[in-house]
Design an enzyme around this catalytic site. Sequence first.
Site, PDB file in Angstrom:
ATOM      1  N   GLU A 266       0.902   5.222 -13.775  1.00 35.06           N
ATOM      2  CA  GLU A 266       0.049   5.426 -14.929  1.00 35.06           C
ATOM      3  C   GLU A 266      -0.299   6.904 -15.127  1.00 35.06           C
ATOM      4  O   GLU A 266      -0.650   7.325 -16.219  1.00 35.06           O
ATOM      5  CB  GLU A 266      -1.249   4.689 -14.583  1.00 35.06           C
ATOM      6  CG  GLU A 266      -1.978   4.074 -15.667  1.00 35.06           C
ATOM      7  CD  GLU A 266      -2.962   3.067 -15.054  1.00 35.06           C
ATOM      8  OE1 GLU A 266      -2.531   2.163 -14.329  1.00 35.06           O
ATOM      9  OE2 GLU A 266      -4.154   3.219 -15.320  1.00 35.06           O
TER      10      GLU A 266
ATOM     11  N   HIS B 237       2.025  -4.815 -14.285  1.00 39.24           N
ATOM     12  CA  HIS B 237       1.938  -3.366 -14.501  1.00 39.24           C
ATOM     13  C   HIS B 237       2.732  -3.063 -15.759  1.00 39.24           C
ATOM     14  O   HIS B 237       3.849  -3.528 -15.909  1.00 39.24           O
ATOM     15  CB  HIS B 237       2.508  -2.579 -13.322  1.00 39.24           C
ATOM     16  CG  HIS B 237       2.201  -1.113 -13.402  1.00 39.24           C
ATOM     17  ND1 HIS B 237       2.912  -0.250 -14.191  1.00 39.24           N
ATOM     18  CD2 HIS B 237       1.225  -0.375 -12.830  1.00 39.24           C
ATOM     19  CE1 HIS B 237       2.378   0.964 -14.072  1.00 39.24           C
ATOM     20  NE2 HIS B 237       1.355   0.911 -13.257  1.00 39.24           N
TER      21      HIS B 237
ATOM     22  N   ARG C  59      -4.484  -2.050 -18.140  1.00 42.67           N
ATOM     23  CA  ARG C  59      -3.109  -2.498 -17.899  1.00 42.67           C
ATOM     24  C   ARG C  59      -2.753  -3.771 -18.651  1.00 42.67           C
ATOM     25  O   ARG C  59      -1.620  -3.923 -19.114  1.00 42.67           O
ATOM     26  CB  ARG C  59      -2.913  -2.723 -16.405  1.00 42.67           C
ATOM     27  CG  ARG C  59      -2.932  -1.430 -15.663  1.00 42.67           C
ATOM     28  CD  ARG C  59      -2.795  -1.639 -14.184  1.00 42.67           C
ATOM     29  NE  ARG C  59      -2.484  -0.343 -13.569  1.00 42.67           N
ATOM     30  CZ  ARG C  59      -2.307  -0.162 -12.281  1.00 42.67           C
ATOM     31  NH1 ARG C  59      -2.407  -1.175 -11.458  1.00 42.67           N
ATOM     32  NH2 ARG C  59      -2.013   1.017 -11.804  1.00 42.67           N
TER      33      ARG C  59
ATOM     34  N   ARG D  72       1.234   8.784 -18.007  1.00 44.33           N
ATOM     35  CA  ARG D  72       0.504   8.714 -19.283  1.00 44.33           C
ATOM     36  C   ARG D  72      -0.784   9.519 -19.191  1.00 44.33           C
ATOM     37  O   ARG D  72      -1.142  10.242 -20.112  1.00 44.33           O
ATOM     38  CB  ARG D  72       0.198   7.252 -19.630  1.00 44.33           C
ATOM     39  CG  ARG D  72       1.404   6.525 -20.197  1.00 44.33           C
ATOM     40  CD  ARG D  72       1.149   5.025 -20.317  1.00 44.33           C
ATOM     41  NE  ARG D  72       1.242   4.372 -19.022  1.00 44.33           N
ATOM     42  CZ  ARG D  72       0.487   3.350 -18.632  1.00 44.33           C
ATOM     43  NH1 ARG D  72      -0.438   2.860 -19.426  1.00 44.33           N
ATOM     44  NH2 ARG D  72       0.652   2.825 -17.436  1.00 44.33           N
TER      45      ARG D  72
ATOM     46  N   ALA E 143       0.850  -1.188   0.000  1.00 45.95           N
ATOM     47  CA  ALA E 143       0.000   0.000   0.000  1.00 45.95           C
ATOM     48  C   ALA E 143       0.889   1.242   0.000  1.00 45.95           C
ATOM     49  O   ALA E 143       0.627   2.207  -0.711  1.00 45.95           O
ATOM     50  CB  ALA E 143      -0.904  -0.018   1.226  1.00 45.95           C
TER      51      ALA E 143
ATOM     52  N   HIS F 181       2.514  -6.956 -10.763  1.00 49.35           N
ATOM     53  CA  HIS F 181       2.170  -5.820  -9.927  1.00 49.35           C
ATOM     54  C   HIS F 181       1.093  -6.134  -8.904  1.00 49.35           C
ATOM     55  O   HIS F 181       1.156  -5.697  -7.765  1.00 49.35           O
ATOM     56  CB  HIS F 181       1.702  -4.693 -10.832  1.00 49.35           C
ATOM     57  CG  HIS F 181       1.341  -3.439 -10.101  1.00 49.35           C
ATOM     58  ND1 HIS F 181       2.208  -2.833  -9.225  1.00 49.35           N
ATOM     59  CD2 HIS F 181       0.223  -2.692 -10.100  1.00 49.35           C
ATOM     60  CE1 HIS F 181       1.628  -1.756  -8.722  1.00 49.35           C
ATOM     61  NE2 HIS F 181       0.417  -1.655  -9.231  1.00 49.35           N
ATOM     62  N   HIS F 182       0.072  -6.884  -9.306  1.00 53.56           N
ATOM     63  CA  HIS F 182      -1.067  -7.077  -8.415  1.00 53.56           C
ATOM     64  C   HIS F 182      -1.667  -8.447  -8.688  1.00 53.56           C
ATOM     65  O   HIS F 182      -1.737  -8.879  -9.825  1.00 53.56           O
ATOM     66  CB  HIS F 182      -2.113  -5.988  -8.683  1.00 53.56           C
ATOM     67  CG  HIS F 182      -3.272  -5.999  -7.738  1.00 53.56           C
ATOM     68  ND1 HIS F 182      -3.316  -5.217  -6.602  1.00 53.56           N
ATOM     69  CD2 HIS F 182      -4.414  -6.715  -7.747  1.00 53.56           C
ATOM     70  CE1 HIS F 182      -4.450  -5.433  -5.963  1.00 53.56           C
ATOM     71  NE2 HIS F 182      -5.139  -6.349  -6.634  1.00 53.56           N
TER      72      HIS F 182
ATOM     73  N   ARG G  34      -7.424  -5.363 -12.422  1.00 47.83           N
ATOM     74  CA  ARG G  34      -7.736  -4.231 -11.551  1.00 47.83           C
ATOM     75  C   ARG G  34      -7.418  -2.909 -12.236  1.00 47.83           C
ATOM     76  O   ARG G  34      -6.364  -2.770 -12.852  1.00 47.83           O
ATOM     77  CB  ARG G  34      -6.919  -4.316 -10.263  1.00 47.83           C
ATOM     78  CG  ARG G  34      -7.133  -3.133  -9.344  1.00 47.83           C
ATOM     79  CD  ARG G  34      -6.368  -3.278  -8.042  1.00 47.83           C
ATOM     80  NE  ARG G  34      -4.923  -3.230  -8.238  1.00 47.83           N
ATOM     81  CZ  ARG G  34      -4.237  -2.118  -8.458  1.00 47.83           C
ATOM     82  NH1 ARG G  34      -4.863  -0.955  -8.553  1.00 47.83           N
ATOM     83  NH2 ARG G  34      -2.924  -2.155  -8.597  1.00 47.83           N
TER      84      ARG G  34
HETATM   85  P1  ADP Z   1      -3.178  -4.328   1.247  1.00 57.33           P
HETATM   86  O1  ADP Z   1      -2.833  -3.428   0.105  1.00 57.33           O
HETATM   87  O2  ADP Z   1      -4.234  -5.297   0.936  1.00 57.33           O
HETATM   88  O3  ADP Z   1      -3.395  -3.583   2.522  1.00 57.33           O
HETATM   89  P2  ADP Z   1      -0.354  -4.732   1.667  1.00 57.33           P
HETATM   90  O4  ADP Z   1       0.529  -5.482   0.765  1.00 57.33           O
HETATM   91  O5  ADP Z   1      -0.267  -3.258   1.628  1.00 57.33           O
HETATM   92  O6  ADP Z   1      -1.867  -5.220   1.440  1.00 57.33           O
HETATM   93  O7  ADP Z   1      -0.069  -5.145   3.175  1.00 57.33           O
HETATM   94  C1  ADP Z   1      -0.050  -6.484   3.610  1.00 57.33           C
HETATM   95  C2  ADP Z   1       0.891  -6.584   4.789  1.00 57.33           C
HETATM   96  O8  ADP Z   1       0.680  -7.830   5.429  1.00 57.33           O
HETATM   97  C3  ADP Z   1       2.360  -6.523   4.402  1.00 57.33           C
HETATM   98  O9  ADP Z   1       3.009  -5.546   5.166  1.00 57.33           O
HETATM   99  C4  ADP Z   1       2.868  -7.936   4.708  1.00 57.33           C
HETATM  100  O10 ADP Z   1       4.212  -7.972   5.110  1.00 57.33           O
HETATM  101  C5  ADP Z   1       1.934  -8.375   5.828  1.00 57.33           C
HETATM  102  N1  ADP Z   1       1.784  -9.831   5.978  1.00 57.33           N
HETATM  103  C6  ADP Z   1       1.677 -10.752   4.990  1.00 57.33           C
HETATM  104  N2  ADP Z   1       1.551 -11.986   5.493  1.00 57.33           N
HETATM  105  C7  ADP Z   1       1.576 -11.870   6.835  1.00 57.33           C
HETATM  106  C8  ADP Z   1       1.474 -12.788   7.925  1.00 57.33           C
HETATM  107  N3  ADP Z   1       1.325 -14.094   7.711  1.00 57.33           N
HETATM  108  N4  ADP Z   1       1.569 -12.284   9.188  1.00 57.33           N
HETATM  109  C9  ADP Z   1       1.720 -10.967   9.417  1.00 57.33           C
HETATM  110  N5  ADP Z   1       1.813 -10.049   8.426  1.00 57.33           N
HETATM  111  C10 ADP Z   1       1.739 -10.477   7.145  1.00 57.33           C
END
Ligand code: ADP
Length: 449
Positions: A256, A243, A280, A259, A43, A382-383, A422
């Site tokens: 993006e 992406h 995308r 662009r 995020a 990317h996603h 997405r």
């Molecule tokens: P979203 O965009 O859906 O909020 P993010 O990628 O921004 O997702 O954040 C997900 C977070 O969860 C990351 O910081 C990642 O390190 C953490 N994470 C993933 N798996 C685990 C887990 N098993 N236990 C604790 N944290 C986790």
Amino acid sequence: PRDTVDVVIVGSGGAGFSAAVSAHDNGAKVILIEKEPVIGGNAKLAAGGMNAAWIDQQKAKDIKDSPELMYKDTMKGGRDLNDPALVEILTSHSKGSVDWMTQMGADLNDVGRMGGASVNRSHRPTGGAGVGAHVVQVLYDNAVKRNIDLRMNTRGIEVLKTDDGKVKGILVKGMYKGYYWVKADAVVLATGGFAKNNDRVASLDPKLKGFISTNQPGAVGDGLDVAENAGGALKDMQYIQAHPTLSVKGGVMVTEAVRGNGAILVNREGKRFVNEITTRDKASAAILGQTGKSAFLIFDDSVRKSLSKIDKYIGLGVAPSADSLVKLGEMEGIDGKALTETVARYNSLVTSGKDSDFERPNLPRALNEGNYYAIEVTPGVHHTMGGVMIDTKAEVVNAKKQVIPGLYGAGEVTGGVHGANRLGGNAISDIITFGRLAGEEAAKYSKKN
Ligand code: ADP
């Protein structure tokens, strides 16, 4: 158990923090755990914006938008494979989510254009700078203000359930404390996607084997295994988004919005080859079809001035510039004569107001001011659109769509909101809206139990 709370949130990205703040504000005692040593997940890296319709910033600029139009764009972008009920929530709550963030101190006053959107609806901080870092910072500050118990270096391992199948807590592993369990009525999984796990990505979509990824190191999908072991069903796992524009020189994702604000894409032959603001998946396929499997974003100082993020790319050294297109071509190995003709042709299309070559729907400005810039780009993973199945209360469900009592999911770990693809700007919108919803529902559920 070592601790007893109402709700445990797993993951400190935008979805996790939103859930934590909202669960707290709905009366729950909360612990938020994060396996990495840093907060923010992917995020924090999001650069585009937060899609929302139809809010004051748009009204002030006389942009005609509506939740219905955002719904239509989102479904079309996702090839109609999205879960309509979840898209309905995404779009009808989008305004409320921007308002919520604004009340907590966020600046989302700039409105820009992202691929697949019929109008400008991507809200971001004044000047266009990184929306994700800003949103995470605001949420983090609000979590701190509320004294929310945030535990870093702590991984969620297994959701624990009672004999009758209700969540009773979670087994975690702390870097220093080792394994322990936290008793809780509800657990919210907000663990993000798995784009950084190329083995898993390639096993689902072999075309993406060896692709680089824009994601942070934690995005490997262990949260999906936690969800599955707890009985949650996974859906749409094969839909993985590349992406279209990762910088070849620096590995950073080039938003993006570059662009959207007027840059064109050309190949080594100096020619345009696609509507630059198509979805995308189409843009990625088009770039991979060019010589060397890469392309160049070309823009001038007027585009640079319109988006402060561009100065970051220049600062990183991934956007070389020259005072003529021929020189820029020489520096970057692009046919400079053809490039000059392409830009002249493009400028004439801007004047006419219609892109009769590639049907690009917005032509914000001619490219003829000051220096010219080139960023070489190639697609990267990317996603991940797929993930754990949820219902309209963000409850995790099994393959028969039965709720697993006390288990919630929000953000990229879930599947269904984005269908097969997405749209840019919908991730931040998704994580705020569904994170907030999951937190609220989990808090309400814990009160009843
Ligand atoms: P979203 O965009 O859906 O909020 P993010 O990628 O921004 O997702 O954040 C997900 C977070 O969860 C990351 O910081 C990642 O390190 C953490 N994470 C993933 N798996 C685990 C887990 N098993 N236990 C604790 N944290 C986790």
